[in-house]
Structures are given as structure tokens and as C-alpha cells.
Write a protein that holds these residues in place. Structure first.
Motif, short mmCIF file in Angstrom:
data_model
loop_
_atom_site.label_atom_id
_atom_site.label_comp_id
_atom_site.label_asym_id
_atom_site.label_seq_id
_atom_site.Cartn_x
_atom_site.Cartn_y
_atom_site.Cartn_z
N GLU A 143 88.04 -21.85 1.70
CA GLU A 143 88.15 -22.11 3.31
C GLU A 143 87.46 -23.00 3.91
O GLU A 143 87.60 -23.56 5.04
CB GLU A 143 88.08 -20.60 3.65
N ALA A 201 94.60 -21.08 -1.22
CA ALA A 201 93.85 -21.65 0.03
C ALA A 201 94.41 -22.85 0.59
O ALA A 201 94.78 -22.87 2.04
CB ALA A 201 92.61 -21.86 -0.14
N SER A 236 96.56 -23.14 4.35
CA SER A 236 95.89 -23.74 5.27
C SER A 236 96.20 -23.66 6.51
O SER A 236 95.43 -23.55 7.48
CB SER A 236 95.47 -25.20 4.76
#
Length: 401
Positions: free
Chosen positions: A118, A291, A295
Motif C-alpha cells: 500500500e 494491492a 490501487s
């Protein structure tokens, strides 16, 4: 000291980038400002590029990054630091540079292994305004860029090649053993231009890609053209298009590992419905893959589909570098798609005059990421043409048109 690529080869490499790849295959002009983004591991390339730009009459802005800082940049930075965007600096940079050369090189391809995914996505989102400014400048014909790689022993080890063998692939792929590599690139790009023109004349409405581990139906969408041979990447043998990101259905299992953000992702499999990834898995680093897909709003949709003709590409080995792997030839060529941002220059109209609403209406995806994932498995590609007629356009690793 061990193997080192010959200085003459590096000088030719730099000359190809400065004197051919930039400026839409014409090289730079005297007075142009060129940003050199080069990591410390590729210092010989930085020096060669520096001299090549000066010989061509250009001005240099240096973005020379020391090794060993990438991991701490994420581990030590807070969310607030990662979200900080020095707008005045980036706006001035976007206004100033005419070209950018980015060199991919690392002593440790897995340097960021284990870093919070992240945080990496957050850093990408932060610079989105800069990317938008640069995209607008490029759309207006006032900015060009190119990307190349400089091999290191660490990169060679990751690809399970000796360092000399790794560089032999670079030399062959970029025609650096030829006394005039730019001539070879012009010849290669002429053939790619021929294929693009034939594909455009077919006015393809959709593609059906079927093969080992793949069954995808892809609607191209209106006002599209095929791309390739732009000079954006060296090497570059692919022919690609940005399809309608709302109309892709099927499954694909990718054969090649993916290196992204200093991590290795293996065994990627995707399922798409109406253009959106509805199921994704990986046998290694699945958390990073998920992830990336999560996004932003467009990171779960396709921005590019691509084919490489095995007859054109001299790349025969897995290189653990997407730039080379997405242009691999071998026996079956390759198919790859990119999740994330579309190439707006795949639009046949005036790119600079389109609004965000126009791009959404046309089905051009927008995202802060663009992640190429590659398959070298056997495949056939059938095009549906106006009126419902079908035509086989790709088989046995080569275009059939």
C-alpha cells in the motif's frame, strides 16, 4: 574484475536512445532539455548518455539515484511524507523538459521484497498530477520519452544467466554489435509499421485470443489505431492497442514471472468480466498483485493488449525484466496485457482536445499504474471484422497478415 560490457557498445546504446529513440525516431534537436533518470548501478550508461546529449547540442537535467535508498524510502517514510507533493517543483519540471530517458537497473531485483504494498501504491498516487501534466505535454507533441535497461550481475542471477550471457541478450536485442544500430532499428520499425497499417485497414471490431491457459474476448472500441515502433522502449518489437476497457471477458494464466516495485510475482492468473478483474491469484506475492489491482478505480481494468512477432525479436531468454520479456521472440513470440492506464495515442483523433468525459465515453482506461504481464504460451488470435467476418491474424508466434 570480471566481465564488463565494452565501452563502445555502451556508446552505441546511448546513441540509439539520444539520436533515434527520442524525438519520435528522429533524435533530439540542439537546445532540447533532456532529463536523464539513471540509477547508480548504471553509471557507465549515465556517462555515455551525458556525452551523447551534449554532442547533440542538448541540455541535461540529472536524476541520478544512489543505490540502496529505495527500501528505506518506504520503510522510514510516514503516510504523510508519502502523500507530500511538491507541486511547484514538479510543475516546473514538466514545463522545462523536452525529453526523458529512463534507465532500468538494479543490483538487487528483490530490494523491496516485503515492503508494504500500500505504501508503494500511495507513492504512485501522489505524483498523479505530474504524470497528467507530462501526458498533456506529450499529447501536444512537445515531449518524448524512452526507456532502456542496463544489466547488472544481480539481474543476470535473477534470470539464471551468467553476466556475459545476460549482456549478450541486451546486445542482440538492441542491435549493438552492428556498426550502425540505428539503421537496424529503422529497418525493424518499417516492418512493424507495415503490420500496424494492415491491422488498421482491417478495422477490427474484436479479438478472440485462445491458447494454452488463455481464452479472452476483447472488444477494440471505436476510433482506435494500433501502436508500436515509437521509440518509447528500446528494445521494442511489439504491436499493441488500448481496447475498450469495459468490454473484455475471459481468463488468462501468465507464464512469465513479473518484477514490479522491487518484488517478484509468479503464477499470475486473472479472470475478467465486462473489463474488470473479478478474480486474481498468484503463487508468489499475491498480496502485491492484489494491492496493484486495487490501487485506484482503473487499476483493475486493461489498458493495453499486445503481440510480438517472433521473427522480429532476437530475445530468446527470460530476462527477469519486463522491458525485455514483453518483447520476447523465441518460438511463440508473446502475448501480454497491461492492467491500468491506457495509451491515449491509440486514439485516432486529436488527443489534446479530449476531456476526461470523452475518454470515459470511448472506453480508454485511466490509472496511476500500468502493469504489463506476459505469456509466451502457444496462442491463436482471430479478429472479427465489420459485417461479422472473421480472420486469423496471429498463429505460431507470428502475424499472418
Amino acid at each position: 574484475m570480471g566481465y564488463q560490457p565494452e565501452p563502445e557498445l555502451i556508446e552505441r546504446y546511448a546513441d540509439v536512445l539520444v539520436g533515434f529513440a527520442l524525438g519520435n525516431r528522429c533524435g533530439i534537436e540542439p537546445g532540447d532539455v533532456v532529463m536523464l533518470s539513471v540509477p547508480e548501478e548504471a553509471k557507465p550508461m549515465f556517462l555515455a548518455l551525458h556525452d551523447a546529449v551534449l554532442r547533440a547540442g542538448g541540455t541535461i537535467i540529472s536524476d541520478y539515484t544512489p543505490s540502496g535508498v529505495a527500501r528505506s524510502a518506504f520503510e522510514l517514510a510516514s503516510s504523510k511524507q508519502l502523500e507530500t507533493f511538491p507541486a511547484a517543483y514538479y510543475r516546473g519540471l514538466a514545463q522545462t523538459i523536452d525529453h526523458r530517458i529512463s534507465i532500468r537497473s538494479t543490483g538487487d531485483p528483490r530490494e523491496l521484497d516485503g515492503v508494504d504494498p500500500e505504501k508503494m501504491m500511495q507513492a504512485r498516487r501522489t505524483i498523479k498530477p505530474y504524470r497528467r501534466w507530462i501526458d498533456r505535454k506529450e499529447a501536444g507533441g512537445r515531449f518524448t520519452w524512452t526507456l532502456a535497461s542496463y544489466g547488472t550481475p544481480g539481474m543476470a542471477k535473477e534470470a539464471k544467466l551468467s553476466y556475459p550471457a545476460y549482456w549478450r541478450q541486451i546486445v542482440e536485442a538492441c542491435f549493438l554489435a552492428d556498426p550502425d544500430p540505428k539503421r537496424r532499428w529503422r529497418e525493424t520499425f518499417r516492418e512493424i509499421d507495415r503490420v500496424k497499417k494492415k491491422l488498421d485497414r482491417l478495422a477490427i471490431e474484436s479479438l478472440h485470443v485462445v491458447g494454452d491457459g488463455i481464452d479472452l474476448k476483447i472488444v477494440i472500441g471505436p476510433s482506435r489505431r494500433w501502436l508500436g515502433a515509437s521509440g518509447h522502449n528500446i528494445p521494442s518489437f511489439e504491436v499493441f492497442i488500448s481496447p475498450d476497457c469495459r468490454a473484455i471477458d475471459g481468463t488468462v494464466a501468465f507464464t512469465e514471472p513479473l518484477y514490479r516495485y522491487g518484488n517478484l510475482i509468479e503464477g499470475v492468473r486473472l479472470e475478467l468480466e465486462r473489463g474488470r478483474v473479478v478474480d486474481a491469484s498468484a503463487t508468489r506475492n499475491e498480496d502485491l498483485l492484489l494491492a496493484m489491482i486495487a490501487s485506484d478505480e482503473g487499476s483493475c481494468r486493461v489498458g493495453e493488449v499486445s503481440l510480438t512477432d517472433a521473427r522480429l525479436s532476437p530475445i530468446t531468454r527470460y530476462m527477469a525484466d519486463t522491458l525485455f520479456d514483453e518483447n520476447r521472440g523465441g518460438t511463440e513470440g508473446n502475448f501480454h496485457l497491461a492492467l491500468g492506464n491506457a495509451y491515449k495515442d491509440s486514439f485516432t483523433g486529436d488527443v489534446a482536445r479530449q476531456t476526461a468525459r470523452d475518454w470515459r465515453r470511448l472506453g480508454f482506461n485511466e490509472s496511476t499504474v500500468h502493469t504489463d504481464i506476459v505469456s509466451t504460451a502457444r496462442r491463436e488470435v482471430t479478429a472479427t471484422l465489420p459485417g461479422g467476418k472473421t480472420k486469423l491474424i496471429y498463429r505460431d508466434g507470428r502475424f499472418t497478415i
